[in-house]
Design a protein around this motif. Structure first.
Motif, PDB file in Angstrom:
ATOM      1  N   TRP A 177     -12.168   3.124-101.321  1.00 36.10           N
ATOM      2  CA  TRP A 177     -11.782   4.105-100.470  1.00 36.10           C
ATOM      3  C   TRP A 177     -12.750   5.297-100.614  1.00 36.10           C
ATOM      4  O   TRP A 177     -13.124   5.875 -99.589  1.00 36.10           O
ATOM      5  CB  TRP A 177     -10.553   4.604-101.105  1.00 36.10           C
TER       6      TRP A 177
ATOM      7  N   THR B 294     -12.240   8.495 -92.103  1.00 37.14           N
ATOM      8  CA  THR B 294     -11.394   9.574 -92.780  1.00 37.14           C
ATOM      9  C   THR B 294     -10.789  10.725 -91.720  1.00 37.14           C
ATOM     10  O   THR B 294      -9.699  10.997 -91.953  1.00 37.14           O
ATOM     11  CB  THR B 294     -12.560  10.498 -93.664  1.00 37.14           C
ATOM     12  N   LYS B 295     -11.521  11.008 -90.777  1.00 40.43           N
ATOM     13  CA  LYS B 295     -11.010  11.875 -89.723  1.00 40.43           C
ATOM     14  C   LYS B 295      -9.709  11.317 -89.042  1.00 40.43           C
ATOM     15  O   LYS B 295      -8.650  11.956 -89.002  1.00 40.43           O
ATOM     16  CB  LYS B 295     -11.685  12.236 -88.576  1.00 40.43           C
TER      17      LYS B 295
ATOM     18  N   ILE C  90     -14.706   6.663 -97.388  1.00 38.35           N
ATOM     19  CA  ILE C  90     -14.849   8.148 -97.053  1.00 38.35           C
ATOM     20  C   ILE C  90     -16.151   8.617 -96.934  1.00 38.35           C
ATOM     21  O   ILE C  90     -16.617   9.403 -95.991  1.00 38.35           O
ATOM     22  CB  ILE C  90     -13.888   9.010 -98.258  1.00 38.35           C
TER      23      ILE C  90
ATOM     24  N   ILE D 226      -7.486   9.141 -90.496  1.00 36.44           N
ATOM     25  CA  ILE D 226      -6.688   8.868 -91.254  1.00 36.44           C
ATOM     26  C   ILE D 226      -5.909  10.121 -91.723  1.00 36.44           C
ATOM     27  O   ILE D 226      -4.619  10.368 -91.816  1.00 36.44           O
ATOM     28  CB  ILE D 226      -6.992   7.829 -92.552  1.00 36.44           C
ATOM     29  N   LEU D 227      -6.923  11.079 -92.058  1.00 37.61           N
ATOM     30  CA  LEU D 227      -6.256  12.305 -92.507  1.00 37.61           C
ATOM     31  C   LEU D 227      -6.021  13.308 -91.331  1.00 37.61           C
ATOM     32  O   LEU D 227      -5.623  14.408 -91.691  1.00 37.61           O
ATOM     33  CB  LEU D 227      -7.339  13.102 -93.334  1.00 37.61           C
ATOM     34  N   ASN D 228      -6.415  12.884 -90.047  1.00 38.99           N
ATOM     35  CA  ASN D 228      -5.880  13.668 -88.934  1.00 38.99           C
ATOM     36  C   ASN D 228      -6.820  15.058 -88.931  1.00 38.99           C
ATOM     37  O   ASN D 228      -5.935  16.299 -88.851  1.00 38.99           O
ATOM     38  CB  ASN D 228      -4.671  13.864 -88.690  1.00 38.99           C
ATOM     39  N   ARG D 229      -8.059  15.089 -89.125  1.00 39.28           N
ATOM     40  CA  ARG D 229      -8.763  16.527 -89.233  1.00 39.28           C
ATOM     41  C   ARG D 229      -9.625  16.267 -88.132  1.00 39.28           C
ATOM     42  O   ARG D 229     -10.303  15.601 -87.894  1.00 39.28           O
ATOM     43  CB  ARG D 229      -9.667  16.357 -90.516  1.00 39.28           C
TER      44      ARG D 229
END
Length: 121
Positions: free
Chosen positions: A104, A115-116, A108, A118-121
């Motif tokens: 992981w 990452t964007k 990342i 999955i983390l909704n950033r």
């Protein structure tokens, strides 16, 4: 961080995960006493070669930058299954869990787009 240092970290993380999974695959494929003992303890003696080939396939997909995201997802799924098998048989899940954390962390760093998403950033 400059471009060169970033590339070094990228390939060190990639190589480290590949080394761990390839080492595990080679242990399974070598047919040694350690592999047989592990397979018998976890009830998978008939599938040990298949698991070794699967791990090598994941390593190849992981190393190639273009297919690295797929390799990441396959490695995470494989290690999740390994943790489940260890848990069901009363074995320690620490080793597969640490390897999954390393996968992981590497993902990342290697794949900011993942990452964007999955983390909704």
């Amino acid at each position: 961080m400059n471009e060169k240092a970033s590339k070094i970290i990228y390939w060190v993380l990639t190589g480290f995960v590949a080394f761990i999974l390839a080492g595990s695959a080679m242990t399974k494929l070598s047919g040694g006493e350690q592999a047989a003992e592990m397979a018998n303890a976890l009830g998978g003696s008939g599938n040990i070669v298949t698991l070794g080939i699967l791990e090598l396939t994941i390593v190849l997909i992981w190393i190639i930058p273009r297919t690295g995201v797929l390799g990441t997802l396959l490695a995470i799924a494989y290690l999740g299954g390994a943790m489940a098998v260890h848990f069901v048989h009363g074995e320690s899940v620490l080793i597969p869990m640490v390897i999954q954390i390393i996968v992981w962390l590497s993902a990342i760093y290697r794949f900011p787009e993942l990452t964007k998403r999955i983390l909704n950033r």
